[in-house]
Scaffold this active site. Sequence first.
Site, mmCIF file in Angstrom:
data_model
loop_
_atom_site.group_PDB
_atom_site.id
_atom_site.type_symbol
_atom_site.label_atom_id
_atom_site.label_comp_id
_atom_site.label_asym_id
_atom_site.label_seq_id
_atom_site.Cartn_x
_atom_site.Cartn_y
_atom_site.Cartn_z
ATOM 1 N NE ARG A 55 -3.942 0.663 1.931
ATOM 2 C CZ ARG A 55 -5.156 0.812 2.466
ATOM 3 N NH1 ARG A 55 -5.333 1.617 3.499
ATOM 4 N NH2 ARG A 55 -6.186 0.165 1.974
ATOM 5 C CD GLN A 89 -13.266 -1.659 -0.331
ATOM 6 O OE1 GLN A 89 -12.388 -1.535 0.503
ATOM 7 N NE2 GLN A 89 -14.450 -2.186 -0.053
ATOM 8 C CG ASP A 103 -13.446 6.818 -1.187
ATOM 9 O OD1 ASP A 103 -13.473 6.711 0.062
ATOM 10 O OD2 ASP A 103 -12.398 6.650 -1.859
ATOM 11 C CB CYS A 124 -14.018 1.575 0.145
ATOM 12 S SG CYS A 124 -13.320 3.238 0.265
ATOM 13 N NE ARG A 151 -10.558 -5.018 0.932
ATOM 14 C CZ ARG A 151 -9.731 -4.022 1.278
ATOM 15 N NH1 ARG A 151 -10.232 -2.905 1.784
ATOM 16 N NH2 ARG A 151 -8.428 -4.125 1.071
HETATM 17 N N1 NVA Z 1 -9.843 6.966 -1.504
HETATM 18 C C1 NVA Z 1 -9.487 6.543 -0.171
HETATM 19 C C2 NVA Z 1 -9.746 5.086 0.019
HETATM 20 C C3 NVA Z 1 -9.437 4.575 1.421
HETATM 21 C C4 NVA Z 1 -9.652 3.099 1.542
HETATM 22 C C5 NVA Z 1 -8.025 6.867 0.079
HETATM 23 O O1 NVA Z 1 -7.202 6.656 -0.826
HETATM 24 O O2 NVA Z 1 -7.684 7.343 1.158
HETATM 25 N N1 CP Z 2 -11.332 0.266 2.578
HETATM 26 C C1 CP Z 2 -10.052 0.152 3.010
HETATM 27 O O1 CP Z 2 -9.146 -0.130 2.247
HETATM 28 O O2 CP Z 2 -9.901 0.333 4.338
HETATM 29 P P1 CP Z 2 -8.512 0.500 5.124
HETATM 30 O O3 CP Z 2 -7.896 1.799 4.681
HETATM 31 O O4 CP Z 2 -8.919 0.492 6.559
HETATM 32 O O5 CP Z 2 -7.613 -0.664 4.781
#
Ligand code: NVA
Ligand code: CP
Length: 302
Positions: free
Chosen positions: A102, A132, A217, A257, A285
């Site tokens: 990530r 997701q 979102d 999400c 998930r």
């Molecule tokens: N668009 C959000 C999704 C979090 C799961 C982000 O990138 O922070």
């Molecule tokens: N939706 C999602 O990816 O949640 P987290 O940021 O908690 O992993």
Amino acid sequence: MNLRHFTSLLDLSSEEFRHIIHRAIALKNNRDPHYQPLKGQVLAMIFEKSSTRTRISFEAGMVHFGGSALFLSPRDTQLGRGEPLHDSAKVISSMVDCIMLRTDKHDTVTTFAQYSSVPVINGLTDQQHPCQLLADMQTYFEFRGDIKGKTVTWIGDGNNMCHSYIHAAMLLDFTLNIACPHDYQPLPSFIEAAGTHVKLFDTALEAARNSDLCVTDVWASMGQEEEQNLREVAFKNYQINATIMSAANNDALFMHCLPAHRGEEVTADIIDGPQSVIFAEAENRLHAQKALLEFLLCKKEA
Ligand code: NVA
Ligand code: CP
């Protein structure tokens, strides 16, 4: 077995995407503690951004399957001190069976995949969030059956989630109506690649008409916190609320999400109301990523 990565939904064919969804549903409904296809295997999870769902679902999924997961933050590894990506990818992949990453830049994940000798999974980048979508699509299939031919509405930021929804529309053959403020549209290259699977609308209300699933979102994603005030102004007409949901079909679902900001991108009555399936979506998930790990790592699919 050929090395497969999951840096994007487009790493899958339509058939593979549907296979993973159906396996996720089967794994959820028939949990067999003796089924441990990843016994002794290790997943390295590199998190350069915060996470609740992604971390817990991957870690629990590996344990269910007889394996284990390592949580690595930039503070814990030399990546945080600037060790080159290609060296890191070669070294880490020589010791584990799979890597989940990530990070901000999508290129970081694709570069990692290029130099890794084991599958690399995109656990979210600024551009895409494909894990997701496995869970979201599993959730739709569970509640309503196959999504082919349906209409999904995306309202809000043309962000990583929106981009992965565009890919899902292409692969699973549904129409994605998108309503985003002028300066926050999804990338033109994504829209162009999707052809008739994507329709752009000026208003949230128009986009929601005849929809089977409404999704949004946060207005400011991770790393955009300092833009919060600016974005609150830009997105004020792009909230999912009762007016928007009443334009959608009567049996339309609502997804997010998470984490969510009630009163911003969605009102509390909708996210906590009867059309919302956010907690099934979050739980999925776990099941969807177990199906993904099985798909990427098991020589013989169950
Ligand atoms: N668009 C959000 C999704 C979090 C799961 C982000 O990138 O922070
Ligand atoms: N939706 C999602 O990816 O949640 P987290 O940021 O908690 O992993």
